[in-house]
Design an enzyme around this catalytic site. Structure first.
Site, PDB file in Angstrom:
ATOM      1  N   HIS A 238     -43.511  37.794 -12.062  1.00 40.78           N
ATOM      2  CA  HIS A 238     -43.197  37.485 -13.464  1.00 40.78           C
ATOM      3  C   HIS A 238     -43.703  36.087 -13.872  1.00 40.78           C
ATOM      4  O   HIS A 238     -44.423  35.940 -14.851  1.00 40.78           O
ATOM      5  CB  HIS A 238     -41.679  37.505 -13.677  1.00 40.78           C
TER       6      HIS A 238
HETATM    7  O1  RIB Z   1     -36.828  38.476 -15.809  1.00 37.98           O
HETATM    8  C1  RIB Z   1     -37.562  37.785 -14.835  1.00 37.98           C
HETATM    9  C2  RIB Z   1     -37.287  36.321 -14.900  1.00 37.98           C
HETATM   10  O2  RIB Z   1     -35.944  36.068 -14.525  1.00 37.98           O
HETATM   11  C3  RIB Z   1     -38.132  35.493 -13.918  1.00 37.98           C
HETATM   12  O3  RIB Z   1     -38.334  34.218 -14.471  1.00 37.98           O
HETATM   13  C4  RIB Z   1     -37.249  35.380 -12.716  1.00 37.98           C
HETATM   14  O4  RIB Z   1     -37.527  34.185 -11.955  1.00 37.98           O
HETATM   15  C5  RIB Z   1     -35.911  35.261 -13.353  1.00 37.98           C
HETATM   16  O5  RIB Z   1     -35.730  33.914 -13.727  1.00 37.98           O
END
Ligand code: RIB
Ligand code: CA
Length: 309
Positions: A238
């Site tokens: 992500h």
């Molecule tokens: O939804 C994914 C996000 O939430 C990413 O930034 C992960 O590290 C969590 O913080």
């Protein structure tokens, strides 16, 4: 090559770590500072995790402590994916660097002034630090060139059917950032669920054998198991999406849009409401919503950069 001055704000969890390790090795980017925020784990963990990953990888950049909790909602962590300590229950060697005591929002403001309006902020956790900085320093919005976030989703959610973790984690802070007037690049779940490493690629990274590569593999085992349990495509990187977008936008596609955050909904709290597919559009449309990525090129680049440690 003129390098882009960058600030990295993180709730250092396992995918944040991959993003930071990738960022440090991208020649297009010049990392000026790091700030920690509570999110994936409590601040006491995310602050130390950021320091310790820097120590592991030789990242010579100061790490500043930020917000211990969101502006108005209770803190919600993500131990199922990140472990209680935020790095997949891996024990990292403690950084010997002195602990910075300047608050994140003050350090960010100083860095933005020093960069003369060219600073770009990559924020990959709840946006509490950034919102606090905007509240304390009204002129900060004139000093930040662009904000690139991992957060939100034009469609769907991973905490509720409507909301993604970072935005749900502090919806009021997110609204302040989207309404700040600073151009935003939003890497939401639309693209980040497509920016994954296969289990075989994760294993191959670990087999490379360096301490950084072994850490990436070992710290992401909980997250891999989570994605396998939930029929995910693989290990979603992500937080590496806004990092990679800043250096290699050619790997991504998206659309300009208006984005507002739901801060009061019972079912939709934390939803990033976008007007991409709506006949009725918002008046101000200064968000670039990233929607897709060339996954093979993204994965190859991440692996290439991790192997340079
Ligand atoms: O939804 C994914 C996000 O939430 C990413 O930034 C992960 O590290 C969590 O913080
Ligand atoms: Ca994160």
């Amino acid at each position: 090559m003129k390098r882009i001055p960058v600030w990295f704000d993180t709730d250092l969890g396992v995918d944040d770590a991959v993003a930071l390790l990738t960022l440090w090795r991208l020649p297009e980017l010049e990392l000026r500072g790091i700030s920690a925020v509570a999110g994936n784990a409590e601040l006491c963990h995310t602050f130390e995790n950021a320091r310790n990953v820097c120590h592991l990888a030789g990242i010579d950049v100061p790490v500043y402590p930020g917000a211990e909790h969101p502006l108005f909602v209770p803190l919600r962590t993500a131990p199922l994916v990140h472990g209680k300590n935020g790095v997949g229950e891996v024990e990292l060697a403690p950084s010997p660097a002195p602990r910075e005591t300047k608050p994140a929002w003050d350090a960010l403001y100083d860095a933005a002034k020093a960069a003369g309006g060219e600073l770009q902020v990559i924020a990959v956790g709840p946006l509490t630090n950034l919102a606090t900085a905007f509240g304390k320093y009204p002129d900060l919005k004139t000093l930040i060139r662009r904000i690139l976030i991992m957060g939100g989703a034009a469609k769907g959610g991973n905490v509720t059917p409507a909301a993604e973790f970072n935005i749900y984690g502090d919806p009021h802070a997110a609204q302040m950032v989207f309404r700040s007037g600073v151009p935003v690049v939003m890497c939401g779940l639309d693209v980040t669920m497509r920016a994954y490493l296969t289990p075989e690629e994760v294993e191959s990274i670990g087999a490379y054998g360096t301490p950084v590569c072994r850490f990436v593999r070992d710290s992401n085992q909980l997250a891999l198991a989570f994605f396998e349990r939930t029929d995910g495509p693989g290990l979603c990187c992500h937080d590496t999406c806004p990092v990679m977008y800043l250096a290699h936008p050619e790997l991504f596609t998206g659309e300009e849009a208006g984005v507002y955050v739901e801060t009061r909904g019972a079912l939709t709290l934390g939803k990033t409401v976008t007007d991409i597919w709506s006949d009725k559009q918002f008046p101000d449309r200064h968000v670039f919503v990233v929607l897709d990525v060339d996954r093979d090129a993204f994965a190859a680049k991440v692996q290439e950069l991790l192997r340079t440690y």
